[in-house]
Enzyme design. Structure first.
Site, PDB file in Angstrom:
ATOM      1  N   LYS A 208       0.820  -1.213   0.000  1.00 35.55           N
ATOM      2  CA  LYS A 208       0.000   0.000   0.000  1.00 35.55           C
ATOM      3  C   LYS A 208       0.854   1.262   0.000  1.00 35.55           C
ATOM      4  O   LYS A 208       2.008   1.272   0.398  1.00 35.55           O
ATOM      5  CB  LYS A 208      -1.002  -0.046   1.150  1.00 35.55           C
ATOM      6  CG  LYS A 208      -2.121  -1.039   0.800  1.00 35.55           C
ATOM      7  CD  LYS A 208      -3.311  -1.008   1.694  1.00 35.55           C
ATOM      8  CE  LYS A 208      -4.347  -1.988   1.119  1.00 35.55           C
ATOM      9  NZ  LYS A 208      -5.368  -2.358   2.078  1.00 35.55           N
ATOM     10  N   ARG A 251      -3.715 -10.065   4.774  1.00 31.35           N
ATOM     11  CA  ARG A 251      -4.026 -10.165   3.344  1.00 31.35           C
ATOM     12  C   ARG A 251      -2.846  -9.620   2.545  1.00 31.35           C
ATOM     13  O   ARG A 251      -2.488  -8.459   2.700  1.00 31.35           O
ATOM     14  CB  ARG A 251      -5.294  -9.340   3.069  1.00 31.35           C
ATOM     15  CG  ARG A 251      -5.758  -9.330   1.630  1.00 31.35           C
ATOM     16  CD  ARG A 251      -7.000  -8.442   1.501  1.00 31.35           C
ATOM     17  NE  ARG A 251      -7.494  -8.404   0.136  1.00 31.35           N
ATOM     18  CZ  ARG A 251      -6.984  -7.620  -0.819  1.00 31.35           C
ATOM     19  NH1 ARG A 251      -5.973  -6.822  -0.563  1.00 31.35           N
ATOM     20  NH2 ARG A 251      -7.494  -7.643  -2.037  1.00 31.35           N
TER      21      ARG A 251
END
Ligand code: PMM
Length: 281
Positions: A208, A251
């Protein structure tokens, strides 16, 4: 033991592996490969949620994901469906998905929770404040952790009202969703408190933007210069820290590095399978 959820994106525009797995065959092969690397769950998604992404028609989304869900479930994998659409969630559960992963926590499609309730599938409720197209507009917080916990508790209440018991719920602070830079680190520091709400907790930091921003700021470079390899190191470290803070699952894109990182962390804690040769019988 913290579970590893491997990401199988079947989208043409995901920020990390865009276009590579458009073809269902390639996505299925990718899923099987992630499973061989140690993924416990395969998360199949057909709509990009990256900042600025536009919504995808449910019919297009289903064309992308259903063959992949069907094949991976038939191969014996635990499959979750990453969708904000009730119709896609239902079709995916019929195709064999056991978990519905809604990053909007049931907010984007008000019918999703009631639709999923009778299926018996587990539901991931993400912290979300609005569509990806303008998600940073609502990234204003006084106390990030208190607000994320409060808003997720209300989504749990909505799930319960729709007939989904807390035992079927997995809460996710929605790293990168409606959160800028340091707000993500603040949300991660709240993982233990989030786990204290009761349901299982999932954390998704993989590749991210906030990781790239942090690494760039600390190494004096540009965000764009931080490549996938460095992001996967950041992902593995944050995933271990999440596990230590009580997360049920993480995840990730690169399953192998996070699985190894979790193995090493377990050995440190004395729970690993590794035994010292000097102590072997
Ligand atoms: N992040 C993305 C997509 N789906 N689902 C959950 N539960 N948690 C997340 O943090 C999450 C998610 C965005 O990342 P991607 O486009 O690389 O899949």
């Amino acid at each position: 033991m913290t579970l590893v959820m491997g990401i199988v994106n079947v989208t043409p525009d995901s920020f990390s592996d865009g276009g590579r797995y458009l073809d269902a065959e390639a996505a299925i092969a990718q899923g099987l490969s992630l499973r061989a690397q140690g993924a416990d769950i395969l998360d199949v998604g057909g709509e990009s949620t990256r900042p600025g992404a536009e919504r995808v028609e449910p019919a297009v989304e289903q064309d992308r994901v259903l063959p992949v869900v069907r094949a991976l479930a038939a191969a014996g994998s635990v499959v979750s469906i990453d969708t904000m659409n009730a119709a896609t969630a239902l079709a995916a559960v019929e195709a064999g998905a056991r978990i519905v992963n809604d990053v909007s926590g049931g907010m984007a499609d008000p019918g999703l929770l009631a639709a999923v309730a009778p299926t018996g599938a587990d539901v991931i409720l993400g912290h979300w404040r609005g569509p990806s197209a303008d998600m940073y507009a609502k990234a204003e917080y006084g106390d990030v952790v208190a607000e994320v916990l409060g808003e997720l508790a209300r989504r749990m209440d909505a799930a319960a009202a729709a007939g989904i018991a807390p035992s079927r719920v997995i809460l996710d602070p929605g790293i990168g969703f409606g959160k800028r830079g340091d707000q993500n680190w603040a949300a991660l520091r709240g993982t233990r408190r989030l786990a204290g709400l009761g349901p299982r907790v999932l954390i998704g930091t993989s590749r991210k933007r906030f990781l790239a921003e942090t690494l760039a700021a600390q190494s004096g470079g540009e965000r764009a210069e931080v490549g996938e390899g460095r992001l996967d190191v950041g992902t593995a470290v944050t995933s271990v820290l999440a596990a230590q803070a009580g997360a049920w699952g993480v995840r990730v894109h690169d399953v192998a590095s996070t699985v190894d990182a979790l193995r090493v962390a377990r050995a440190w804690e004395g729970e690993g399978r590794w035994t010292s040769p000097t102590r072997s019988p």
